[in-house]
Write a protein that holds these residues in place. Structure first.
Motif, PDB file in Angstrom:
ATOM      1  N   GLY A 169       0.777  -1.230   0.000  1.00  0.00           N
ATOM      2  CA  GLY A 169       0.000   0.000   0.000  1.00  0.00           C
ATOM      3  C   GLY A 169       0.807   1.278   0.000  1.00  0.00           C
ATOM      4  N   GLN A 170       2.125   1.167   0.103  1.00  0.00           N
ATOM      5  CA  GLN A 170       2.995   2.359   0.060  1.00  0.00           C
ATOM      6  C   GLN A 170       2.996   2.934  -1.358  1.00  0.00           C
ATOM      7  OE1 GLN A 170       7.005   1.536   1.410  1.00  0.00           O
ATOM      8  NE2 GLN A 170       7.852   3.189   0.160  1.00  0.00           N
ATOM      9  N   VAL A 171       2.990   4.264  -1.485  1.00  0.00           N
ATOM     10  CA  VAL A 171       3.071   4.902  -2.802  1.00  0.00           C
ATOM     11  C   VAL A 171       4.478   4.681  -3.353  1.00  0.00           C
ATOM     12  CG1 VAL A 171       2.937   7.069  -4.080  1.00  0.00           C
ATOM     13  CG2 VAL A 171       1.336   6.633  -2.206  1.00  0.00           C
ATOM     14  N   VAL A 172       4.550   4.086  -4.560  1.00  0.00           N
ATOM     15  CA  VAL A 172       5.843   3.768  -5.168  1.00  0.00           C
ATOM     16  C   VAL A 172       6.073   4.489  -6.489  1.00  0.00           C
ATOM     17  CG1 VAL A 172       6.092   1.538  -4.007  1.00  0.00           C
ATOM     18  CG2 VAL A 172       4.919   1.660  -6.230  1.00  0.00           C
ATOM     19  N   ALA A 173       5.005   4.985  -7.122  1.00  0.00           N
ATOM     20  CA  ALA A 173       5.122   5.651  -8.424  1.00  0.00           C
ATOM     21  C   ALA A 173       3.785   6.302  -8.757  1.00  0.00           C
ATOM     22  CB  ALA A 173       5.503   4.638  -9.511  1.00  0.00           C
ATOM     23  N   LEU A 174       3.716   6.833  -9.969  1.00  0.00           N
ATOM     24  CA  LEU A 174       2.484   7.403 -10.512  1.00  0.00           C
ATOM     25  C   LEU A 174       2.157   6.688 -11.815  1.00  0.00           C
ATOM     26  CD1 LEU A 174       3.341  11.191 -10.051  1.00  0.00           C
ATOM     27  CD2 LEU A 174       2.082   9.699  -8.467  1.00  0.00           C
ATOM     28  N   VAL A 175       0.910   6.782 -12.245  1.00  0.00           N
ATOM     29  CA  VAL A 175       0.507   6.187 -13.515  1.00  0.00           C
ATOM     30  C   VAL A 175       1.130   6.984 -14.651  1.00  0.00           C
ATOM     31  CG1 VAL A 175      -1.422   5.699 -15.073  1.00  0.00           C
ATOM     32  CG2 VAL A 175      -1.665   5.300 -12.611  1.00  0.00           C
ATOM     33  N   GLY A 176       1.760   6.277 -15.574  1.00  0.00           N
ATOM     34  CA  GLY A 176       2.356   6.904 -16.742  1.00  0.00           C
ATOM     35  C   GLY A 176       1.782   6.343 -18.029  1.00  0.00           C
ATOM     36  N   ASN A 177       2.406   6.711 -19.131  1.00  0.00           N
ATOM     37  CA  ASN A 177       2.037   6.226 -20.466  1.00  0.00           C
ATOM     38  C   ASN A 177       3.323   6.246 -21.280  1.00  0.00           C
ATOM     39  OD1 ASN A 177       0.824   5.520 -22.867  1.00  0.00           O
ATOM     40  ND2 ASN A 177      -0.314   7.433 -23.115  1.00  0.00           N
ATOM     41  N   ASN A 178       4.104   5.176 -21.203  1.00  0.00           N
ATOM     42  CA  ASN A 178       5.394   5.111 -21.880  1.00  0.00           C
ATOM     43  C   ASN A 178       5.649   3.692 -22.366  1.00  0.00           C
ATOM     44  OD1 ASN A 178       6.761   3.600 -19.632  1.00  0.00           O
ATOM     45  ND2 ASN A 178       6.269   5.497 -18.538  1.00  0.00           N
ATOM     46  N   GLY A 179       6.684   3.529 -23.169  1.00  0.00           N
ATOM     47  CA  GLY A 179       6.973   2.207 -23.717  1.00  0.00           C
ATOM     48  C   GLY A 179       5.864   1.775 -24.666  1.00  0.00           C
ATOM     49  N   MET A 180       5.594   0.479 -24.718  1.00  0.00           N
ATOM     50  CA  MET A 180       4.557  -0.068 -25.604  1.00  0.00           C
ATOM     51  C   MET A 180       3.186   0.099 -24.940  1.00  0.00           C
ATOM     52  SD  MET A 180       6.082  -1.046 -28.345  1.00  0.00           S
ATOM     53  CE  MET A 180       4.973  -2.169 -29.144  1.00  0.00           C
ATOM     54  N   SER A 181       2.754   1.329 -24.843  1.00  0.00           N
ATOM     55  CA  SER A 181       1.492   1.678 -24.192  1.00  0.00           C
ATOM     56  C   SER A 181       0.772   2.705 -25.042  1.00  0.00           C
ATOM     57  CB  SER A 181       1.783   2.263 -22.806  1.00  0.00           C
ATOM     58  OG  SER A 181       0.624   2.823 -22.241  1.00  0.00           O
ATOM     59  N   ARG A 182      -0.555   2.624 -25.052  1.00  0.00           N
ATOM     60  CA  ARG A 182      -1.369   3.586 -25.803  1.00  0.00           C
ATOM     61  C   ARG A 182      -2.207   4.475 -24.910  1.00  0.00           C
ATOM     62  NH1 ARG A 182      -3.953  -0.384 -30.276  1.00  0.00           N
ATOM     63  NH2 ARG A 182      -2.558  -1.919 -29.473  1.00  0.00           N
ATOM     64  N   SER A 183      -2.206   4.201 -23.604  1.00  0.00           N
ATOM     65  CA  SER A 183      -3.026   5.001 -22.702  1.00  0.00           C
ATOM     66  C   SER A 183      -2.439   4.928 -21.298  1.00  0.00           C
ATOM     67  CB  SER A 183      -4.470   4.483 -22.685  1.00  0.00           C
ATOM     68  OG  SER A 183      -4.512   3.176 -22.138  1.00  0.00           O
ATOM     69  N   PRO A 184      -2.772   5.906 -20.452  1.00  0.00           N
ATOM     70  CA  PRO A 184      -2.293   5.877 -19.065  1.00  0.00           C
ATOM     71  C   PRO A 184      -2.870   4.663 -18.325  1.00  0.00           C
ATOM     72  CG  PRO A 184      -2.983   8.094 -19.651  1.00  0.00           C
ATOM     73  CD  PRO A 184      -3.462   7.175 -20.751  1.00  0.00           C
ATOM     74  N   HIS A 185      -2.000   3.747 -17.966  1.00  0.00           N
ATOM     75  CA  HIS A 185      -2.395   2.561 -17.225  1.00  0.00           C
ATOM     76  C   HIS A 185      -1.147   1.939 -16.606  1.00  0.00           C
ATOM     77  CE1 HIS A 185      -0.825   0.444 -20.757  1.00  0.00           C
ATOM     78  NE2 HIS A 185      -0.861  -0.678 -20.046  1.00  0.00           N
ATOM     79  N   ILE A 186      -1.345   0.915 -15.802  1.00  0.00           N
ATOM     80  CA  ILE A 186      -0.235   0.150 -15.246  1.00  0.00           C
ATOM     81  C   ILE A 186      -0.424  -1.306 -15.637  1.00  0.00           C
ATOM     82  CG2 ILE A 186       0.922  -0.652 -13.138  1.00  0.00           C
ATOM     83  CD1 ILE A 186       1.405   2.333 -13.712  1.00  0.00           C
ATOM     84  N   HIS A 187       0.627  -1.871 -16.234  1.00  0.00           N
ATOM     85  CA  HIS A 187       0.650  -3.309 -16.502  1.00  0.00           C
ATOM     86  C   HIS A 187       1.213  -3.983 -15.257  1.00  0.00           C
ATOM     87  CE1 HIS A 187       1.332  -7.158 -18.484  1.00  0.00           C
ATOM     88  NE2 HIS A 187       2.474  -7.178 -17.803  1.00  0.00           N
TER      89      HIS A 187
END
Length: 192
Positions: free
Chosen positions: A148-166
């Protein structure tokens, strides 16, 4: 003949191992949806059986009906997406074992180039979880994290077409199916 066919089918089914699963803490504080990658769609163990998760919003609390949406307006800007810049939470108590940076921001609808910015976590029992397409990373390799600790923010980079987390999970070379800790998710969404 029918008995032979049935016995052969039973033997074939017995040789197929069930998919192992891992339960991890919620990815976001907000409501989210995930689209899963079925077996065989992606090969690398951190991708295989993984899931792509998007923050949802846009439901009018005064309306008796309504559907969650992933973006406002037409979704053509990253800022239109409910998840853009949302806080990403650690999957369990464990160690950050790898951080990969990619500061290129993709416009919605267009793939970028690999690699995706990512975080890899290892739990004490050897389970590894990978988060891809992160931004604003707040941890470093070798650091211990808590569920539950905050480790990052949602981005949109690499092989991605929308802001999400794989999210991918594995033990050794074996991909794991991801399950969310729904009790923890309920507590987060109630603000506990």
């Amino acid at each position: 003949m029918l008995l032979g066919t049935v016995l052969g089918l039973q033997a074939a089914l017995a040789s197929v191992a069930p998919i192992e699963a891992v339960t991890i803490s919620p990815l976001f504080r907000q409501a989210f949806i995930c689209g899963e990658h079925p077996e065989g769609e992606l090969e690398w163990p951190g991708d295989a059986l993984g899931t792509d998760c998007l923050v949802t919003g846009g439901i009018d609390p005064r309306s008796p009906v309504g559907f969650a949406r992933t973006f406002r307006t037409d979704g053509m800007r990253n800022e239109d997406w409910y998840g853009w810049g949302a806080e990403v939470l650690a999957p369990f108590d464990g160690e950050v074992i790898r951080v990969v940076a990619n500061d290129v921001v993709n416009p919605p609808g267009r793939f970028g180039k690999p690699p995706a910015a990512m975080l890899m976590f290892r739990r004490d029992d050897g389970v590894v979880v990978v988060y891809g397409h992160v931004a604003g990373v707040r941890v470093a390799a070798g650091e211990r994290v808590s569920a539950g600790q905050v480790v990052a923010l949602v981005g949109n980079n690499g092989m991605s077409r929308s802001p999400h987390i794989h999210v991918g999970a594995l033990r050794g070379d074996t991909p794991l199916q991801i399950r969310w800790d729904l009790r923890a998710m309920g507590r987060l969404q109630r603000g506990e």
